[in-house]
Motif scaffolding. Structure first.
Motif, PDB file in Angstrom:
ATOM      1  N   PHE A  53     -18.967 -34.265 -21.808  1.00  0.00           N
ATOM      2  CA  PHE A  53     -20.203 -33.507 -21.838  1.00  0.00           C
ATOM      3  C   PHE A  53     -20.243 -32.741 -20.370  1.00  0.00           C
ATOM      4  O   PHE A  53     -20.751 -31.356 -20.782  1.00  0.00           O
ATOM      5  N   MET A  54     -20.209 -33.202 -19.448  1.00  0.00           N
ATOM      6  CA  MET A  54     -20.538 -32.430 -17.996  1.00  0.00           C
ATOM      7  C   MET A  54     -19.684 -31.206 -18.098  1.00  0.00           C
ATOM      8  O   MET A  54     -20.057 -30.215 -17.660  1.00  0.00           O
ATOM      9  N   ARG A  55     -18.321 -31.376 -18.320  1.00  0.00           N
ATOM     10  CA  ARG A  55     -17.166 -30.542 -18.097  1.00  0.00           C
ATOM     11  C   ARG A  55     -17.768 -29.399 -19.276  1.00  0.00           C
ATOM     12  O   ARG A  55     -17.337 -28.326 -18.811  1.00  0.00           O
ATOM     13  N   ALA A  56     -18.161 -29.677 -20.460  1.00  0.00           N
ATOM     14  CA  ALA A  56     -18.346 -28.660 -21.383  1.00  0.00           C
ATOM     15  C   ALA A  56     -19.488 -27.522 -20.799  1.00  0.00           C
ATOM     16  O   ALA A  56     -19.387 -26.503 -21.007  1.00  0.00           O
ATOM     17  N   LEU A  57     -20.351 -28.290 -20.120  1.00  0.00           N
ATOM     18  CA  LEU A  57     -21.491 -27.480 -19.732  1.00  0.00           C
ATOM     19  C   LEU A  57     -21.077 -26.646 -18.370  1.00  0.00           C
ATOM     20  O   LEU A  57     -21.584 -25.725 -18.241  1.00  0.00           O
ATOM     21  N   ILE A  58     -20.319 -27.114 -17.694  1.00  0.00           N
ATOM     22  CA  ILE A  58     -19.647 -26.508 -16.487  1.00  0.00           C
ATOM     23  C   ILE A  58     -19.130 -25.345 -16.982  1.00  0.00           C
ATOM     24  O   ILE A  58     -19.298 -24.153 -16.471  1.00  0.00           O
ATOM     25  N   HIS A  59     -18.343 -25.355 -17.991  1.00  0.00           N
ATOM     26  CA  HIS A  59     -17.759 -24.074 -18.521  1.00  0.00           C
ATOM     27  C   HIS A  59     -18.544 -23.089 -18.989  1.00  0.00           C
ATOM     28  O   HIS A  59     -18.461 -22.068 -18.947  1.00  0.00           O
ATOM     29  N   LYS A  60     -19.404 -23.760 -19.931  1.00  0.00           N
ATOM     30  CA  LYS A  60     -20.504 -22.861 -20.578  1.00  0.00           C
ATOM     31  C   LYS A  60     -21.619 -22.313 -19.447  1.00  0.00           C
ATOM     32  O   LYS A  60     -21.719 -20.962 -19.616  1.00  0.00           O
ATOM     33  N   TYR A  61     -21.559 -22.494 -18.379  1.00  0.00           N
ATOM     34  CA  TYR A  61     -22.405 -22.042 -17.355  1.00  0.00           C
ATOM     35  C   TYR A  61     -21.616 -21.353 -16.319  1.00  0.00           C
ATOM     36  O   TYR A  61     -22.191 -21.079 -15.150  1.00  0.00           O
ATOM     37  N   ASN A  62     -20.234 -21.291 -16.487  1.00  0.00           N
ATOM     38  CA  ASN A  62     -19.400 -20.533 -15.391  1.00  0.00           C
ATOM     39  C   ASN A  62     -19.567 -21.504 -14.107  1.00  0.00           C
ATOM     40  O   ASN A  62     -19.316 -20.484 -13.184  1.00  0.00           O
ATOM     41  N   GLY A  63     -19.567 -22.656 -13.997  1.00  0.00           N
ATOM     42  CA  GLY A  63     -19.642 -23.417 -13.007  1.00  0.00           C
ATOM     43  C   GLY A  63     -18.008 -23.837 -12.294  1.00  0.00           C
ATOM     44  O   GLY A  63     -17.090 -23.497 -13.087  1.00  0.00           O
ATOM     45  N   TYR A  64     -17.745 -24.299 -11.199  1.00  0.00           N
ATOM     46  CA  TYR A  64     -16.588 -24.786 -10.837  1.00  0.00           C
ATOM     47  C   TYR A  64     -16.859 -26.177 -10.260  1.00  0.00           C
ATOM     48  O   TYR A  64     -17.404 -26.216  -9.454  1.00  0.00           O
ATOM     49  N   GLU A  65     -15.947 -27.127 -10.915  1.00  0.00           N
ATOM     50  CA  GLU A  65     -15.788 -28.452 -10.702  1.00  0.00           C
ATOM     51  C   GLU A  65     -15.272 -28.527  -9.269  1.00  0.00           C
ATOM     52  O   GLU A  65     -13.999 -28.361  -9.318  1.00  0.00           O
ATOM     53  N   VAL A  66     -15.745 -28.719  -8.263  1.00  0.00           N
ATOM     54  CA  VAL A  66     -15.150 -28.758  -6.783  1.00  0.00           C
ATOM     55  C   VAL A  66     -14.456 -30.105  -7.060  1.00  0.00           C
ATOM     56  O   VAL A  66     -13.428 -30.382  -6.368  1.00  0.00           O
TER      57      VAL A  66
END
Length: 120
Positions: A53-66
């Protein structure tokens, strides 16, 4: 000495590492140690769902998983508005996920059901 490094993660394989001024968000599951000790089998399943769930939203909001550490996420955004929108959707979306209510870990105070706005 402060050492900083960027970690390659599946959720950001096509994302660009934010540069310049960035917004950083850190997450952590409250009482996760108690949750693991109470029901490790369900916690393993829940953590997998949480991470997806978290990773799908990271992608949706153009985030970068550090980085991730256990159940904690460190996410960077080049746009602070996206960081805020991501955090808000994470909070509301986690409430909507189908958690195993039959698990003993639901007796832990931080897992007590909450009322959503407008519900009874």
């Amino acid at each position: 000495i402060i050492i900083s490094s960027w970690y390659y993660k599946k959720s950001t394989e096509n994302a660009r590492v934010p540069r310049g001024r960035i917004a950083m968000v850190f997450t952590d599951i409250q009482d996760s140690t108690a949750l693991w000790e109470t029901d490790a089998a369900h916690m393993r399943l829940m953590l997998a769902e949480h991470d997806t769930f978290m990773r799908a939203l990271i992608h949706k909001y153009n985030g970068y998983e550090v980085k991730t550490e256990g159940d904690a996420f460190f996410v960077a955004f080049s746009d602070p508005d996206n960081a805020i929108l991501w955090a808000l959707e994470v909070q509301s979306g986690l409430l909507a996920l189908d958690w195993p209510m039959e698990s003993d870990m639901m007796c832990i105070p931080s897992c007590e059901p909450v009322s959503k706005p407008g519900s009874t």
